[in-house]
Design a protein around this motif. Structure first.
Motif, PDB file in Angstrom:
ATOM      1  N   ASP A  90       8.492  -0.718  -5.931  1.00 52.78           N
ATOM      2  CA  ASP A  90       8.066  -1.257  -7.229  1.00 52.78           C
ATOM      3  C   ASP A  90       6.967  -2.308  -7.092  1.00 52.78           C
ATOM      4  OD1 ASP A  90       9.953   0.373  -8.532  1.00 52.78           O
ATOM      5  OD2 ASP A  90      11.520  -1.142  -8.253  1.00 52.78           O
ATOM      6  N   VAL A  91       6.096  -2.154  -6.096  1.00 54.41           N
ATOM      7  CA  VAL A  91       4.985  -3.081  -5.867  1.00 54.41           C
ATOM      8  C   VAL A  91       3.710  -2.265  -5.737  1.00 54.41           C
ATOM      9  CG1 VAL A  91       3.980  -4.717  -4.227  1.00 54.41           C
ATOM     10  CG2 VAL A  91       6.422  -4.825  -4.726  1.00 54.41           C
ATOM     11  N   THR A  92       2.658  -2.694  -6.415  1.00 55.10           N
ATOM     12  CA  THR A  92       1.345  -2.078  -6.258  1.00 55.10           C
ATOM     13  C   THR A  92       0.563  -2.931  -5.280  1.00 55.10           C
ATOM     14  OG1 THR A  92       1.402  -1.253  -8.530  1.00 55.10           O
ATOM     15  CG2 THR A  92      -0.762  -1.377  -7.465  1.00 55.10           C
ATOM     16  N   GLY A  93       0.407  -2.436  -4.071  1.00 55.91           N
ATOM     17  CA  GLY A  93      -0.304  -3.208  -3.066  1.00 55.91           C
ATOM     18  C   GLY A  93      -0.094  -2.673  -1.667  1.00 55.91           C
ATOM     19  N   HIS A  94      -0.424  -3.523  -0.702  1.00 56.87           N
ATOM     20  CA  HIS A  94      -0.366  -3.142   0.709  1.00 56.87           C
ATOM     21  C   HIS A  94       0.031  -4.339   1.557  1.00 56.87           C
ATOM     22  CE1 HIS A  94      -2.503   0.537  -0.269  1.00 56.87           C
ATOM     23  NE2 HIS A  94      -3.407  -0.192  -0.910  1.00 56.87           N
ATOM     24  N   TRP A  95       0.661  -4.035   2.682  1.00 54.82           N
ATOM     25  CA  TRP A  95       0.799  -5.028   3.739  1.00 54.82           C
ATOM     26  C   TRP A  95      -0.477  -4.970   4.562  1.00 54.82           C
ATOM     27  CZ3 TRP A  95       4.508  -8.395   3.355  1.00 54.82           C
ATOM     28  CH2 TRP A  95       5.735  -8.044   2.802  1.00 54.82           C
ATOM     29  N   THR A  96      -0.971  -6.129   4.984  1.00 52.84           N
ATOM     30  CA  THR A  96      -2.133  -6.210   5.859  1.00 52.84           C
ATOM     31  C   THR A  96      -1.947  -7.443   6.744  1.00 52.84           C
ATOM     32  OG1 THR A  96      -4.555  -6.151   5.952  1.00 52.84           O
ATOM     33  CG2 THR A  96      -3.575  -7.501   4.197  1.00 52.84           C
ATOM     34  N   SER A  97      -2.980  -7.822   7.470  1.00 54.16           N
ATOM     35  CA  SER A  97      -2.888  -9.035   8.291  1.00 54.16           C
ATOM     36  C   SER A  97      -4.271  -9.641   8.453  1.00 54.16           C
ATOM     37  CB  SER A  97      -2.256  -8.729   9.655  1.00 54.16           C
ATOM     38  OG  SER A  97      -2.987  -7.748  10.342  1.00 54.16           O
ATOM     39  N   ASP A  98      -4.267 -10.945   8.741  1.00 51.49           N
ATOM     40  CA  ASP A  98      -5.527 -11.633   9.013  1.00 51.49           C
ATOM     41  C   ASP A  98      -5.876 -11.466  10.499  1.00 51.49           C
ATOM     42  OD1 ASP A  98      -4.119 -13.547  10.542  1.00 51.49           O
ATOM     43  OD2 ASP A  98      -4.163 -15.068   8.982  1.00 51.49           O
ATOM     44  N   PRO A  99      -7.050 -11.943  10.947  1.00 46.90           N
ATOM     45  CA  PRO A  99      -7.428 -11.757  12.353  1.00 46.90           C
ATOM     46  C   PRO A  99      -6.446 -12.377  13.356  1.00 46.90           C
ATOM     47  CG  PRO A  99      -9.360 -12.302  11.071  1.00 46.90           C
ATOM     48  CD  PRO A  99      -8.169 -12.482  10.154  1.00 46.90           C
ATOM     49  N   ALA A 100      -5.697 -13.401  12.948  1.00 47.15           N
ATOM     50  CA  ALA A 100      -4.725 -14.031  13.851  1.00 47.15           C
ATOM     51  C   ALA A 100      -3.391 -13.289  13.862  1.00 47.15           C
ATOM     52  CB  ALA A 100      -4.498 -15.490  13.450  1.00 47.15           C
ATOM     53  N   GLY A 101      -3.229 -12.312  12.967  1.00 46.81           N
ATOM     54  CA  GLY A 101      -1.994 -11.545  12.918  1.00 46.81           C
ATOM     55  C   GLY A 101      -1.006 -11.973  11.854  1.00 46.81           C
ATOM     56  N   THR A 102      -1.348 -12.981  11.036  1.00 48.89           N
ATOM     57  CA  THR A 102      -0.479 -13.385   9.939  1.00 48.89           C
ATOM     58  C   THR A 102      -0.365 -12.236   8.945  1.00 48.89           C
ATOM     59  OG1 THR A 102      -1.228 -15.667  10.175  1.00 48.89           O
ATOM     60  CG2 THR A 102      -0.097 -15.094   8.115  1.00 48.89           C
ATOM     61  N   VAL A 103       0.856 -11.850   8.628  1.00 46.21           N
ATOM     62  CA  VAL A 103       1.072 -10.732   7.711  1.00 46.21           C
ATOM     63  C   VAL A 103       0.824 -11.207   6.274  1.00 46.21           C
ATOM     64  CG1 VAL A 103       2.784  -9.106   6.812  1.00 46.21           C
ATOM     65  CG2 VAL A 103       2.690  -9.597   9.269  1.00 46.21           C
ATOM     66  N   ILE A 104       0.128 -10.385   5.508  1.00 50.84           N
ATOM     67  CA  ILE A 104      -0.206 -10.681   4.116  1.00 50.84           C
ATOM     68  C   ILE A 104       0.260  -9.530   3.233  1.00 50.84           C
ATOM     69  CG2 ILE A 104      -2.069 -11.099   2.462  1.00 50.84           C
ATOM     70  CD1 ILE A 104      -3.772 -12.021   4.928  1.00 50.84           C
ATOM     71  N   LEU A 105       1.022  -9.863   2.201  1.00 53.10           N
ATOM     72  CA  LEU A 105       1.314  -8.889   1.152  1.00 53.10           C
ATOM     73  C   LEU A 105       0.208  -9.052   0.119  1.00 53.10           C
ATOM     74  CD1 LEU A 105       2.876  -6.765  -0.368  1.00 53.10           C
ATOM     75  CD2 LEU A 105       4.401  -8.559  -1.204  1.00 53.10           C
ATOM     76  N   LEU A 106      -0.699  -8.083   0.075  1.00 49.88           N
ATOM     77  CA  LEU A 106      -1.824  -8.086  -0.854  1.00 49.88           C
ATOM     78  C   LEU A 106      -1.416  -7.179  -2.002  1.00 49.88           C
ATOM     79  CD1 LEU A 106      -4.754  -8.752  -1.571  1.00 49.88           C
ATOM     80  CD2 LEU A 106      -5.439  -6.858  -0.082  1.00 49.88           C
ATOM     81  N   ARG A 107      -1.128  -7.789  -3.168  1.00 47.66           N
ATOM     82  CA  ARG A 107      -0.566  -6.979  -4.240  1.00 47.66           C
ATOM     83  C   ARG A 107      -1.049  -7.427  -5.602  1.00 47.66           C
ATOM     84  NH1 ARG A 107       4.120  -8.407  -7.168  1.00 47.66           N
ATOM     85  NH2 ARG A 107       4.885 -10.486  -6.778  1.00 47.66           N
ATOM     86  N   LYS A 108      -0.849  -6.536  -6.550  1.00 45.96           N
ATOM     87  CA  LYS A 108      -1.121  -6.840  -7.955  1.00 45.96           C
ATOM     88  C   LYS A 108       0.085  -7.598  -8.500  1.00 45.96           C
ATOM     89  CE  LYS A 108      -2.768  -4.668 -12.147  1.00 45.96           C
ATOM     90  NZ  LYS A 108      -3.321  -3.430 -12.701  1.00 45.96           N
ATOM     91  N   GLU A 109      -0.177  -8.692  -9.202  1.00 50.26           N
ATOM     92  CA  GLU A 109       0.923  -9.472  -9.778  1.00 50.26           C
ATOM     93  C   GLU A 109       1.548  -8.678 -10.914  1.00 50.26           C
ATOM     94  OE1 GLU A 109       1.916 -13.971 -11.363  1.00 50.26           O
ATOM     95  OE2 GLU A 109      -0.176 -13.331 -11.258  1.00 50.26           O
ATOM     96  N   GLN A 110       2.875  -8.655 -10.925  1.00 53.88           N
ATOM     97  CA  GLN A 110       3.590  -7.984 -12.004  1.00 53.88           C
ATOM     98  C   GLN A 110       3.863  -9.004 -13.091  1.00 53.88           C
ATOM     99  OE1 GLN A 110       6.860  -6.567  -9.571  1.00 53.88           O
ATOM    100  NE2 GLN A 110       6.104  -4.487  -9.758  1.00 53.88           N
ATOM    101  N   MET A 111       3.450  -8.673 -14.297  1.00 49.58           N
ATOM    102  CA  MET A 111       3.676  -9.571 -15.418  1.00 49.58           C
ATOM    103  C   MET A 111       5.095  -9.372 -15.935  1.00 49.58           C
ATOM    104  SD  MET A 111       1.008 -11.246 -15.509  1.00 49.58           S
ATOM    105  CE  MET A 111      -0.500 -11.098 -14.621  1.00 49.58           C
ATOM    106  N   ALA A 112       5.746 -10.476 -16.250  1.00 55.80           N
ATOM    107  CA  ALA A 112       7.140 -10.418 -16.730  1.00 55.80           C
ATOM    108  C   ALA A 112       7.249  -9.858 -18.108  1.00 55.80           C
ATOM    109  CB  ALA A 112       7.746 -11.817 -16.692  1.00 55.80           C
TER     110      ALA A 112
END
Length: 112
Positions: A90-112
């Motif tokens: 139920d998330v529109t987005g992707h897991w990715t990482s920065d050059p140091a390896g920090t994991v980032i959830l890059l996603r569209k915010e879901q409005m309540a």
């Protein structure tokens, strides 16, 4: 892009209870939510999640970034798609990482 609302500290099983107790009892952060393998704390305008990860041997920090078009944002960042890390239900987005390896959830915010 803008900062999300969640930060997660992925903690090995043998360190999880002590880490939760540290943030709850020593730092004094209020518990926002408790799940079977995760405790969320109020951390200013964010939620700091302490996640128990049995198969992990070290601590990782994972962050969340919002963008209206996660596919285009991933392309702009030039970061790898890492969707194998955890299911995105139920998330529109992707897991990715920065050059140091920090994991980032890059996603569209879901409005309540």
């Amino acid at each position: 892009m803008e900062a999300g609302k969640n930060i997660a500290i992925k903690v090995p099983l043998h360190r999880w209870e002590d880490t939760v107790a540290f943030y709850r009892d020593k730092v004094g952060l209020p518990v926002a939510r408790e799940l079977e393998n995760s405790t969320g704390f109020e951390f200013g305008s964010l939620t700091l999640w302490i996640d128990r990860v049995p198969h992990q041997s070290q601590v990782d920090i994972w962050i969340e970034v919002f963008d209206d078009d996660p596919d285009a944002a991933l392309s702009r960042l030039g970061s790898p798609k890492r969707n194998e890390l955890e299911p995105l239900t139920d998330v529109t987005g992707h897991w990715t990482s920065d050059p140091a390896g920090t994991v980032i959830l890059l996603r569209k915010e879901q409005m309540a």
